[in-house]
Design an enzyme around this catalytic site. Structure first.
Site, mmCIF file in Angstrom:
data_model
loop_
_atom_site.group_PDB
_atom_site.id
_atom_site.type_symbol
_atom_site.label_atom_id
_atom_site.label_comp_id
_atom_site.label_asym_id
_atom_site.label_seq_id
_atom_site.Cartn_x
_atom_site.Cartn_y
_atom_site.Cartn_z
ATOM 1 N N GLY A 183 -18.305 -2.961 -0.328
ATOM 2 C CA GLY A 183 -18.399 -2.959 -1.777
ATOM 3 C C GLY A 183 -17.130 -2.590 -2.497
ATOM 4 O O GLY A 183 -16.993 -2.844 -3.689
ATOM 5 N N TYR A 217 0.863 -1.171 0.000
ATOM 6 C CA TYR A 217 0.000 0.000 0.000
ATOM 7 C C TYR A 217 0.907 1.230 0.000
ATOM 8 O O TYR A 217 1.585 1.521 0.990
ATOM 9 C CB TYR A 217 -0.900 0.046 1.232
ATOM 10 C CG TYR A 217 -1.905 -1.071 1.344
ATOM 11 C CD1 TYR A 217 -2.256 -1.865 0.262
ATOM 12 C CD2 TYR A 217 -2.530 -1.331 2.566
ATOM 13 C CE1 TYR A 217 -3.188 -2.880 0.384
ATOM 14 C CE2 TYR A 217 -3.475 -2.344 2.693
ATOM 15 C CZ TYR A 217 -3.791 -3.114 1.608
ATOM 16 O OH TYR A 217 -4.718 -4.118 1.745
ATOM 17 N N THR A 264 -16.781 -0.503 -6.076
ATOM 18 C CA THR A 264 -18.167 -0.260 -6.475
ATOM 19 C C THR A 264 -19.039 -0.331 -5.220
ATOM 20 O O THR A 264 -19.555 -1.383 -4.867
ATOM 21 C CB THR A 264 -18.649 -1.304 -7.510
ATOM 22 O OG1 THR A 264 -18.452 -2.624 -6.989
ATOM 23 C CG2 THR A 264 -17.879 -1.156 -8.808
ATOM 24 N N PRO A 265 -19.160 0.773 -4.491
ATOM 25 C CA PRO A 265 -19.858 0.771 -3.202
ATOM 26 C C PRO A 265 -21.263 0.175 -3.305
ATOM 27 O O PRO A 265 -21.941 0.302 -4.330
ATOM 28 C CB PRO A 265 -19.908 2.258 -2.835
ATOM 29 C CG PRO A 265 -18.734 2.852 -3.547
ATOM 30 C CD PRO A 265 -18.619 2.097 -4.831
ATOM 31 N N PHE A 320 -13.346 -5.479 1.200
ATOM 32 C CA PHE A 320 -14.453 -4.797 0.530
ATOM 33 C C PHE A 320 -15.778 -5.085 1.241
ATOM 34 O O PHE A 320 -16.777 -5.433 0.604
ATOM 35 C CB PHE A 320 -14.544 -5.196 -0.944
ATOM 36 C CG PHE A 320 -13.390 -4.728 -1.788
ATOM 37 C CD1 PHE A 320 -12.501 -3.766 -1.325
ATOM 38 C CD2 PHE A 320 -13.182 -5.245 -3.056
ATOM 39 C CE1 PHE A 320 -11.434 -3.329 -2.097
ATOM 40 C CE2 PHE A 320 -12.126 -4.816 -3.839
ATOM 41 C CZ PHE A 320 -11.246 -3.859 -3.365
#
Length: 287
Positions: A214, A61, A217-218, A211
């Protein structure tokens, strides 16, 4: 915000089931520095002050930046803080995600995590399969696991976990070494791991959904929004509360770079969903 009361075993630690994922502490695309490092540091300190004792991170990251921020914010670490990282990928200068599965790359990744976090040993290192990008795909992991087992024998890591893996890969790995946790994509609308979660729960192994809200793509759901309005909560709080009630071995690591959003996420631990709401939410992935 009070400390979450629900806990579960992770490695040798008992951790709160609502932790913190550090991915969003890096810049856009999880690459480069954040726009506001002081704010990133504050989020981490607020999380620990609120009782969070499980932080999920990785040295890819940034790369390196997220771990360096964690060290700057929290080192020397509280005695009960469990930091979990993952290896198996690297970033190029265009921010692409690439496999890094050789013994040399995996060893260097563990050493980089140790150095940038300021640790002598890491509680859990997840091997992140790159056979699939944001979903598991079959493929051999034995050689990579052998490298992590050797690093564990050297005392650089205490426990081994898996990420982005299939049920078969989990079982194959368990024939080689104890597995402390599995980290896969899972949320109220993406339920492919239902059976795996139940198997791991029976074995006393933590499942850590990435996730949970999401991801790129929430989650968008009329049912979720209606339930949230009824319960005077946000849709994301309801989605997190659903995960906490789905199975006792689920550990959450929602990420944010906002102190206010952090408090909203933590408040989901206090939200209990009644049976009729659970029935509605359980049907979202079956539409």
């Amino acid at each position: 915000m009070s400390q979450p009361t629900l806990t579960y075993r992770l490695g040798d630690r008992e951790v709160g089931r609502l932790g913190y994922g550090a991915m969003q502490l890096a810049g856009p695309g999880v690459f480069g520095p954040p726009a506001d490092e002081a704010k990133a540091i504050q989020v981490l300190r607020d999380a620990v002050s609120a009782g969070v004792n499980h932080i999920d991170t990785s040295d890819f990251y940034g790369p390196h930046i997220t771990n360096q921020i964690i060290k700057k914010a929290l080192h020397p670490y509280p005695a009960d803080l469990c930091i979990v990282t993952k290896v198996g990928a690297r970033r190029d200068d265009k921010a692409n995600w690439l496999p890094a599965f050789s013994a040399e790359e995996l060893t260097r990744a563990v050493e980089d995590n140790l150095r940038n976090l300021g640790l002598d040993a890491i509680e859990v290192v997840n091997l992140r399969s790159m056979h699939g990008l944001h979903g598991p795909a079959e493929g051999a992991l034995e050689a990579e696991l052998e490298t992590l087992i050797a690093l564990k024998e050297r005392g650089l890591i205490r426990h081994i976990g898996l990420s982005n893996v299939t049920a078969k890969q989990v079982a194959d790995a368990q024939s080689m070494t104890p597995i402390a946790c599995v980290q896969n994509m899972y949320n109220v609308a993406n339920r492919e791991d239902d059976a795996l979660i139940d198997v791991l729960n029976a074995q006393g192994i933590a499942y850590v959904p990435f996730f949970p809200l999401g991801g790129f793509t929430p989650l968008q759901s009329g049912e979720l929004n209606a339930v949230a309005q009824r319960l005077n909560a946000t849709p994301m709080q309801v989605a997190l509360a659903w995960l906490l009630q789905r199975s006792p071995n689920i550990l959450l690591i929602p990420g944010t770079s906002s102190p206010a959003h952090l408090q909203e996420n933590l408040a989901s631990a206090q939200l209990t969903l009644p049976a009729d709401v659970l029935e509605i939410l359980n049907g979202i992935d079956k539409r």
